[in-house]
Design an enzyme around this catalytic site. Structure first.
Site, PDB file in Angstrom:
ATOM      1  N   CYS A  82       0.827  -1.199   0.000  1.00  0.00           N
ATOM      2  CA  CYS A  82       0.000   0.000   0.000  1.00  0.00           C
ATOM      3  C   CYS A  82       0.867   1.257   0.000  1.00  0.00           C
ATOM      4  O   CYS A  82       1.576   1.515  -0.972  1.00  0.00           O
ATOM      5  CB  CYS A  82      -1.005  -0.043   1.153  1.00  0.00           C
ATOM      6  N   HIS A 188      -3.795  -4.957   0.100  1.00  0.00           N
ATOM      7  CA  HIS A 188      -3.363  -5.433   1.417  1.00  0.00           C
ATOM      8  C   HIS A 188      -3.422  -6.963   1.440  1.00  0.00           C
ATOM      9  O   HIS A 188      -4.488  -7.535   1.675  1.00  0.00           O
ATOM     10  CB  HIS A 188      -4.271  -4.872   2.507  1.00  0.00           C
ATOM     11  N   GLU A 190      -2.465  -8.921   3.701  1.00  0.00           N
ATOM     12  CA  GLU A 190      -2.825  -9.393   5.041  1.00  0.00           C
ATOM     13  C   GLU A 190      -4.331  -9.365   5.266  1.00  0.00           C
ATOM     14  O   GLU A 190      -4.826  -9.962   6.234  1.00  0.00           O
ATOM     15  CB  GLU A 190      -2.107  -8.552   6.110  1.00  0.00           C
TER      16      GLU A 190
END
Length: 208
Positions: A82, A188, A190
């Site tokens: 990001c 992202h 994650e």
């Protein structure tokens, strides 16, 4: 193996830390850290972030991390996430203009400049990434898989050969770049379920 997740007070560090811990090989030492010595001696670097480019650059400078990030981005397996992708460029048009790290020639542009009434900013939610070039971090991830995004700006590198993934949101923009030991992604991983974890696992085993 030592993995440094760079802490410059920007981003969801603990979510990234949990995801990296989940996929890392046994005996891996993972640290969320602002210690330049640990970062320099780590085997792999994760550079996450979210928020504003100006704040990001200020925090890096305040913590004495700007030069060490430039150094390890050229020498270690390096994953930018990001904002950790955007500030690799020369310049962001955010808030009248922000000088970034200058590792790659290019700009960070606002979606608002597209002037499309139907385009909501930030882009928030799931979107596809087209794999425009093969890369070891795409292993086991189907082309056009969906990843989770939250951002109002997009990267426009001058060298199109850097682009390894593209996403459509008002236009097709670079959502992943790669060069030698570095891979960076606007989404992202994650927060991107199984495909995001697979990308992180691929990074843990990548030998550029």
């Amino acid at each position: 193996m030592k993995v440094a997740i760079i802490d410059y007070n920007m981003g969801n560090l603990h979510s990234v830390g949990r995801a990296v811990t989940h996929v890392a090989p046994a005996e891996t030492q993972i640290a969320i850290t602002a210690d330049p010595d640990f970062i320099r001696h780590a085997d792999r670097i994760v550079f996450p972030g979210q928020g504003a480019a100006r704040d990001c650059m200020r925090e890096l400078e305040t913590r004495g991390l700007t030069e060490v990030v430039r150094e390890v981005a050229k020498t270690k397996p390096f994953l930018g996430i990001c904002m950790g992708m955007q500030v690799l460029m020369d310049f962001s048009e955010e808030n009248g203009g922000v000088e970034c790290m200058g590792l790659y020639a290019g700009k960070v542009n606002s979606f608002k400049s597209l002037a499309l009434a139907q385009l909501k900013t930030p882009q928030m939610g799931w979107n596809q990434i087209q794999q425009t070039q093969p890369h070891p971090l795409w292993a086991g991830i189907t082309d056009n898989s969906r990843f989770y995004f939250v951002h109002s700006y997009y990267v426009q590198p001058e060298d199109a050969q850097l682009v390894t993934g593209g996403t459509c949101y008002g236009l097709k923009y670079a959502s992943a770049i790669a060069h030698e030991n570095l891979f960076a992604i606007q989404a992202h991983p994650e927060k991107s379920a199984a495909d995001g974890l697979r990308l992180l696992a691929n990074f843990m085993h990548w030998q550029p």
